[in-house]
Design an enzyme around this catalytic site. Structure first.
Site, PDB file in Angstrom:
ATOM      1  N   GLY A 106       0.765  -1.180  -0.219  1.00 19.51           N
ATOM      2  CA  GLY A 106       0.043   0.066   0.141  1.00 19.51           C
ATOM      3  C   GLY A 106       0.808   1.286   0.023  1.00 19.51           C
ATOM      4  O   GLY A 106       0.403   2.413  -0.013  1.00 19.51           O
ATOM      5  N   TYR A 143      -3.522   2.931 -10.074  1.00 20.38           N
ATOM      6  CA  TYR A 143      -3.837   4.150 -10.590  1.00 20.38           C
ATOM      7  C   TYR A 143      -5.616   4.374 -10.738  1.00 20.38           C
ATOM      8  O   TYR A 143      -6.169   5.377 -10.313  1.00 20.38           O
ATOM      9  CB  TYR A 143      -3.173   4.525 -12.047  1.00 20.38           C
ATOM     10  CG  TYR A 143      -1.844   4.463 -11.872  1.00 20.38           C
ATOM     11  CD1 TYR A 143      -0.996   5.335 -11.052  1.00 20.38           C
ATOM     12  CD2 TYR A 143      -0.997   3.846 -13.129  1.00 20.38           C
ATOM     13  CE1 TYR A 143       0.384   5.190 -10.919  1.00 20.38           C
ATOM     14  CE2 TYR A 143       0.216   4.006 -12.895  1.00 20.38           C
ATOM     15  CZ  TYR A 143       0.937   4.601 -12.049  1.00 20.38           C
ATOM     16  OH  TYR A 143       2.293   4.413 -11.960  1.00 20.38           O
ATOM     17  N   LYS A 145      -7.468   2.705  -8.875  1.00 16.32           N
ATOM     18  CA  LYS A 145      -7.958   2.679  -7.431  1.00 16.32           C
ATOM     19  C   LYS A 145      -7.727   4.434  -6.878  1.00 16.32           C
ATOM     20  O   LYS A 145      -9.043   4.514  -6.137  1.00 16.32           O
ATOM     21  CB  LYS A 145      -7.034   1.782  -6.471  1.00 16.32           C
ATOM     22  CG  LYS A 145      -7.707   1.395  -5.301  1.00 16.32           C
ATOM     23  CD  LYS A 145      -6.756   0.470  -4.671  1.00 16.32           C
ATOM     24  CE  LYS A 145      -7.132   0.262  -3.034  1.00 16.32           C
ATOM     25  NZ  LYS A 145      -6.264  -0.414  -2.193  1.00 16.32           N
TER      26      LYS A 145
HETATM   27  C1  LIG Z   1       3.543  -0.149  -9.463  1.00 21.97           C
HETATM   28  C2  LIG Z   1       4.206  -0.007  -8.170  1.00 21.97           C
HETATM   29  C3  LIG Z   1       4.242   1.602  -7.995  1.00 21.97           C
HETATM   30  C4  LIG Z   1       2.871  -0.314  -7.123  1.00 21.97           C
HETATM   31  O1  LIG Z   1       3.301  -0.033  -5.689  1.00 21.97           O
HETATM   32  P1  LIG Z   1       3.024  -0.914  -4.430  1.00 21.97           P
HETATM   33  O2  LIG Z   1       3.447  -0.169  -3.257  1.00 21.97           O
HETATM   34  O3  LIG Z   1       3.745  -2.250  -4.831  1.00 21.97           O
HETATM   35  O4  LIG Z   1       1.210  -0.959  -4.824  1.00 21.97           O
HETATM   36  P2  LIG Z   1       0.297  -0.999  -3.436  1.00 21.97           P
HETATM   37  O5  LIG Z   1       0.656  -1.867  -2.344  1.00 21.97           O
HETATM   38  O6  LIG Z   1       0.176   0.656  -3.096  1.00 21.97           O
HETATM   39  O7  LIG Z   1      -1.074  -1.553  -4.117  1.00 21.97           O
HETATM   40  C5  LIG Z   1      -2.202  -0.558  -4.677  1.00 21.97           C
HETATM   41  C6  LIG Z   1      -2.976  -1.383  -5.469  1.00 21.97           C
HETATM   42  O8  LIG Z   1      -2.262  -1.707  -6.561  1.00 21.97           O
HETATM   43  C7  LIG Z   1      -2.493  -3.191  -6.765  1.00 21.97           C
HETATM   44  N1  LIG Z   1      -1.391  -4.157  -6.705  1.00 21.97           N
HETATM   45  C8  LIG Z   1      -0.471  -3.910  -5.807  1.00 21.97           C
HETATM   46  N2  LIG Z   1       0.257  -4.840  -6.289  1.00 21.97           N
HETATM   47  C9  LIG Z   1      -0.125  -5.575  -7.129  1.00 21.97           C
HETATM   48  C10 LIG Z   1       0.145  -7.090  -7.596  1.00 21.97           C
HETATM   49  N3  LIG Z   1       1.348  -7.663  -7.299  1.00 21.97           N
HETATM   50  N4  LIG Z   1      -0.721  -7.508  -8.658  1.00 21.97           N
HETATM   51  C11 LIG Z   1      -1.631  -6.855  -8.842  1.00 21.97           C
HETATM   52  N5  LIG Z   1      -2.248  -5.985  -8.411  1.00 21.97           N
HETATM   53  C12 LIG Z   1      -1.419  -5.170  -7.459  1.00 21.97           C
HETATM   54  C13 LIG Z   1      -3.798  -3.283  -6.110  1.00 21.97           C
HETATM   55  O9  LIG Z   1      -4.789  -3.150  -6.782  1.00 21.97           O
HETATM   56  C14 LIG Z   1      -3.538  -2.833  -4.684  1.00 21.97           C
HETATM   57  O10 LIG Z   1      -4.713  -2.480  -4.115  1.00 21.97           O
HETATM   58  P3  LIG Z   1      -5.216  -3.560  -3.125  1.00 21.97           P
HETATM   59  O11 LIG Z   1      -4.446  -3.489  -2.324  1.00 21.97           O
HETATM   60  O12 LIG Z   1      -6.433  -3.065  -2.791  1.00 21.97           O
HETATM   61  O13 LIG Z   1      -5.237  -4.530  -3.925  1.00 21.97           O
HETATM   62  C15 LIG Z   1       5.236  -0.849  -7.684  1.00 21.97           C
HETATM   63  O14 LIG Z   1       4.781  -2.136  -7.787  1.00 21.97           O
HETATM   64  C16 LIG Z   1       6.366  -0.316  -8.763  1.00 21.97           C
HETATM   65  O15 LIG Z   1       7.066   0.421  -8.364  1.00 21.97           O
HETATM   66  N6  LIG Z   1       6.756  -1.254  -9.588  1.00 21.97           N
HETATM   67  C17 LIG Z   1       7.959  -1.036 -10.421  1.00 21.97           C
HETATM   68  C18 LIG Z   1       7.924   0.258 -11.260  1.00 21.97           C
HETATM   69  C19 LIG Z   1       6.762   0.433 -11.761  1.00 21.97           C
HETATM   70  O16 LIG Z   1       5.996  -0.573 -12.453  1.00 21.97           O
HETATM   71  N7  LIG Z   1       6.194   1.850 -11.758  1.00 21.97           N
HETATM   72  C20 LIG Z   1       5.116   2.101 -12.572  1.00 21.97           C
HETATM   73  C21 LIG Z   1       5.413   2.468 -14.021  1.00 21.97           C
HETATM   74  S1  LIG Z   1       4.853   4.128 -14.468  1.00 21.97           S
END
Ligand SMILES: CC(C)(COP(=O)(O)OP(=O)(O)OC[C@H]1O[C@@H](n2cnc3c(N)ncnc32)[C@H](O)[C@@H]1OP(=O)(O)O)[C@@H](O)C(=O)NCCC(=O)NCCS
Length: 179
Positions: A106, A143, A145
């Protein structure tokens, strides 16, 4: 000159990127899991980051933050605005949770909400947009969400890892933003 801004949310602190953060960013940006989700094809060297930083500090169209877990004082990634356009009151958002063990907790969502609040309330922007791969499920779900809408799909936009990949453009307007 960059603003000395710090944003606080429940668990996170977003502080403006500094020169000494460079080595950490280079490590984050060289992980396959991260590279696969960015439009760049390879990681970055320390020299490339330094050159980027030298330009960044005098670039008024960019503002990058380090995402830190407040309790642990632990930096876990970056979030920022680029292409900041005060004339049209819009900017592009980018985020990376570079500490892979901290993904899915999160923090990404919390950081995006924090930055949107700053962008809409303090910078008085009207629109925040972004681009990401359509198959980047965690990113697209996050995004949606927080309230981003799909503007369109750029079909077969980037050739990466042996295939053409679609890119989604999403945006959220100040009027749609729910705190
Ligand atoms: C994309 C990214 C920013 C998400 O950040 P995060 O802290 O992991 O995500 P969060 O824990 O805040 O999750 C928020 C929502 O994202 C989704 N989510 C998070 N991890 C997920 C996974 N592994 N699979 C599917 N959905 C996922 C869920 O909908 C989640 O909501 P929920 O908790 O109600 O299910 C992170 O994974 C990341 O930095 N990835 C690598 C770089 C990248 O892809 N950047 C964005 C490209 S522009």
């Amino acid at each position: 000159m960059k603003v000395k801004k710090m944003l606080q949310s429940e668990r996170l602190k977003l502080r403006v990127l500094e020169e000494q953060d460079g080595s950490m960013i280079v490590v984050w940006r060289n992980q396959k899991e991260v590279i696969d989700q960015l439009f760049s094809y390879v990681g970055i060297t320390a020299k490339q980051h330094f050159n980027w930083y030298e330009k960044y500090i005098n670039d008024d169209t960019r503002l990058e933050f380090i995402i830190e877990i407040k309790d642990k004082k632990k930096p876990i990634g970056t979030i920022g605005l680029n292409n900041i356009d005060f004339k049209n009151q819009k900017a592009e958002l980018g985020i990376m949770i570079g500490e892979l063990t901290e993904q899915g907790k999160g923090y990404g969502e919390e950081a995006v909400r924090s930055l949107l609040q700053y962008a809409f309330d303090e910078l008085n922007l009207q629109k925040i947009y972004l681009k990401t791969f359509c198959d980047n499920e965690p990113a697209v779900r996050l995004y949606k969400k927080v309230g981003f809408h799909q503007e369109g799909i750029l079909r077969k936009e980037i050739f990466k890892n042996g295939k053409f990949k679609d890119v989604i453009i999403m945006s959220i307007l100040k009027d749609e933003w729910k705190r």
